[in-house]
Design a protein around this motif. Structure first.
Motif, PDB file in Angstrom:
ATOM      1  N   UNK A  76      -4.582   0.307  -5.904  1.00 18.73           N
ATOM      2  CA  UNK A  76      -4.202  -0.275  -4.608  1.00 18.73           C
ATOM      3  C   UNK A  76      -4.796  -1.671  -4.477  1.00 18.73           C
ATOM      4  N   UNK A  77      -6.067  -1.815  -4.817  1.00 19.96           N
ATOM      5  CA  UNK A  77      -6.694  -3.149  -4.765  1.00 19.96           C
ATOM      6  C   UNK A  77      -5.969  -4.138  -5.670  1.00 19.96           C
ATOM      7  N   UNK A  78      -5.561  -3.675  -6.846  1.00 18.60           N
ATOM      8  CA  UNK A  78      -4.833  -4.538  -7.768  1.00 18.60           C
ATOM      9  C   UNK A  78      -3.509  -5.004  -7.196  1.00 18.60           C
ATOM     10  N   UNK A  79      -2.792  -4.110  -6.539  1.00 20.16           N
ATOM     11  CA  UNK A  79      -1.513  -4.476  -5.926  1.00 20.16           C
ATOM     12  C   UNK A  79      -1.721  -5.486  -4.800  1.00 20.16           C
ATOM     13  N   UNK A  80      -2.807  -5.339  -4.062  1.00 18.32           N
ATOM     14  CA  UNK A  80      -3.092  -6.263  -2.963  1.00 18.32           C
ATOM     15  C   UNK A  80      -3.619  -7.598  -3.466  1.00 18.32           C
ATOM     16  N   UNK A  81      -4.320  -7.593  -4.596  1.00 21.22           N
ATOM     17  CA  UNK A  81      -4.873  -8.830  -5.163  1.00 21.22           C
ATOM     18  C   UNK A  81      -3.771  -9.808  -5.536  1.00 21.22           C
ATOM     19  N   UNK A 136      -4.374  13.876  -2.953  1.00 17.39           N
ATOM     20  CA  UNK A 136      -5.458  14.073  -3.924  1.00 17.39           C
ATOM     21  C   UNK A 136      -4.856  14.572  -5.241  1.00 17.39           C
ATOM     22  N   UNK A 137      -4.128  13.677  -5.904  1.00 17.01           N
ATOM     23  CA  UNK A 137      -3.452  14.053  -7.146  1.00 17.01           C
ATOM     24  C   UNK A 137      -4.072  13.401  -8.371  1.00 17.01           C
ATOM     25  N   UNK A 138      -4.969  12.438  -8.140  1.00 15.29           N
ATOM     26  CA  UNK A 138      -5.643  11.726  -9.229  1.00 15.29           C
ATOM     27  C   UNK A 138      -7.030  11.338  -8.762  1.00 15.29           C
ATOM     28  N   UNK A 139      -7.913  10.917  -9.661  1.00 12.13           N
ATOM     29  CA  UNK A 139      -9.255  10.493  -9.240  1.00 12.13           C
ATOM     30  C   UNK A 139      -9.187   9.326  -8.245  1.00 12.13           C
ATOM     31  N   UNK A 140      -9.916   9.443  -7.139  1.00 11.70           N
ATOM     32  CA  UNK A 140      -9.884   8.427  -6.092  1.00 11.70           C
ATOM     33  C   UNK A 140     -10.251   7.031  -6.578  1.00 11.70           C
ATOM     34  N   UNK A 141     -11.302   6.854  -7.401  1.00 15.52           N
ATOM     35  CA  UNK A 141     -11.619   5.493  -7.852  1.00 15.52           C
ATOM     36  C   UNK A 141     -10.451   4.831  -8.590  1.00 15.52           C
ATOM     37  N   UNK A 195     -11.643 -10.276  -0.654  1.00 19.92           N
ATOM     38  CA  UNK A 195     -12.058  -8.894  -0.882  1.00 19.92           C
ATOM     39  C   UNK A 195     -11.251  -7.919  -0.018  1.00 19.92           C
ATOM     40  N   UNK A 196     -11.119  -6.686  -0.495  1.00 22.53           N
ATOM     41  CA  UNK A 196     -10.369  -5.661   0.225  1.00 22.53           C
ATOM     42  C   UNK A 196     -11.269  -4.441   0.408  1.00 22.53           C
ATOM     43  N   UNK A 197     -11.483  -4.058   1.668  1.00 22.85           N
ATOM     44  CA  UNK A 197     -12.212  -2.832   1.987  1.00 22.85           C
ATOM     45  C   UNK A 197     -11.190  -1.755   2.311  1.00 22.85           C
ATOM     46  N   UNK A 198     -11.247  -0.636   1.577  1.00 22.27           N
ATOM     47  CA  UNK A 198     -10.303   0.459   1.803  1.00 22.27           C
ATOM     48  C   UNK A 198     -11.070   1.655   2.339  1.00 22.27           C
ATOM     49  N   UNK A 199     -10.634   2.149   3.485  1.00 19.36           N
ATOM     50  CA  UNK A 199     -11.204   3.353   4.073  1.00 19.36           C
ATOM     51  C   UNK A 199     -10.242   4.508   3.818  1.00 19.36           C
ATOM     52  N   UNK A 200     -10.735   5.550   3.151  1.00 19.77           N
ATOM     53  CA  UNK A 200      -9.939   6.754   2.949  1.00 19.77           C
ATOM     54  C   UNK A 200     -10.285   7.687   4.113  1.00 19.77           C
ATOM     55  N   UNK A 201      -9.365   7.779   5.066  1.00 12.86           N
ATOM     56  CA  UNK A 201      -9.607   8.551   6.283  1.00 12.86           C
ATOM     57  C   UNK A 201      -9.431  10.057   6.045  1.00 12.86           C
ATOM     58  N   UNK A 202      -8.589  10.416   5.088  1.00 14.01           N
ATOM     59  CA  UNK A 202      -8.343  11.823   4.812  1.00 14.01           C
ATOM     60  C   UNK A 202      -7.675  11.930   3.454  1.00 14.01           C
ATOM     61  N   UNK A 203      -7.701  13.135   2.895  1.00 10.12           N
ATOM     62  CA  UNK A 203      -6.973  13.422   1.665  1.00 10.12           C
ATOM     63  C   UNK A 203      -6.137  14.686   1.879  1.00 10.12           C
ATOM     64  N   UNK A 236       0.842  -1.199   0.000  1.00  2.32           N
ATOM     65  CA  UNK A 236       0.000   0.000   0.000  1.00  2.32           C
ATOM     66  C   UNK A 236       0.879   1.252   0.000  1.00  2.32           C
ATOM     67  N   UNK A 237       1.873   1.280   0.873  1.00  2.00           N
ATOM     68  CA  UNK A 237       2.741   2.456   0.992  1.00  2.00           C
ATOM     69  C   UNK A 237       3.587   2.702  -0.252  1.00  2.00           C
ATOM     70  N   UNK A 238       3.769   1.680  -1.084  1.00  3.58           N
ATOM     71  CA  UNK A 238       4.534   1.839  -2.322  1.00  3.58           C
ATOM     72  C   UNK A 238       3.775   2.654  -3.369  1.00  3.58           C
ATOM     73  N   UNK A 239       2.460   2.793  -3.204  1.00  5.37           N
ATOM     74  CA  UNK A 239       1.681   3.564  -4.183  1.00  5.37           C
ATOM     75  C   UNK A 239       1.996   5.044  -4.008  1.00  5.37           C
ATOM     76  N   UNK A 240       2.268   5.758  -5.089  1.00  4.24           N
ATOM     77  CA  UNK A 240       2.667   7.170  -4.979  1.00  4.24           C
ATOM     78  C   UNK A 240       1.590   8.104  -4.415  1.00  4.24           C
ATOM     79  N   UNK A 241       0.329   7.718  -4.451  1.00  2.00           N
ATOM     80  CA  UNK A 241      -0.728   8.583  -3.914  1.00  2.00           C
ATOM     81  C   UNK A 241      -1.000   8.342  -2.431  1.00  2.00           C
ATOM     82  N   UNK A 242      -0.376   7.313  -1.849  1.00  2.00           N
ATOM     83  CA  UNK A 242      -0.599   7.016  -0.433  1.00  2.00           C
ATOM     84  C   UNK A 242       0.385   7.822   0.398  1.00  2.00           C
ATOM     85  N   UNK A 243      -0.159   8.671   1.280  1.00  2.00           N
ATOM     86  CA  UNK A 243       0.667   9.472   2.181  1.00  2.00           C
ATOM     87  C   UNK A 243       1.080   8.618   3.379  1.00  2.00           C
TER      88      UNK A 243
END
Length: 99
Positions: free
Chosen positions: A70-75, A59-64, A82-90, A14-21
């Motif tokens: 991220x789901x693809x990397x985890x799959x 918030x640099x790209x569309x959230x979906x 299944x993967x439930x992702x909670x976006x706590x903040x942007x 997850x942390x490897x994704x460039x949009x994840x702070x």
């Protein structure tokens, strides 16, 4: 849930994704995994059901689009779980404190 997958490995993916702070533990710290000698905040792997991930995103790209990546990397590690992702903040600019 595949036995070979660890919460730490999922956190790294997850942390490897460039949009994840950063990972986020949820309002009450409920999104976490407890391992011998440490706690992985932002990743919860229940015995059955969906894996839970909590994140703060840039918030640099569309959230979906970002969530799909991220789901693809985890799959790759979780297979059909299944993967439930909670976006706590942007974050709309540079995060304070460099993280």
């Amino acid at each position: 849930m595949p036995e070979q997958v660890s919460a730490g490995e999922l956190a790294d993916r997850v942390l490897a994704h460039p949009s994840v702070v950063r990972l986020h533990g949820g309002q009450f710290g409920e999104i976490a995994s407890y391992l011998p000698g440490r706690k992985v905040v932002g990743v919860r792997l229940p015995e059955s059901g969906a894996a839970e991930i909590g994140v703060v995103l840039r918030l640099d790209r569309p959230l979906p689009e970002v969530l799909g990546e991220i789901r693809g990397a985890l799959a790759e590690a979780l297979g059909d779980v299944p993967v439930d992702i909670t976006v706590a903040d942007v974050i709309t600019g540079e995060p304070r404190g460099g993280a």
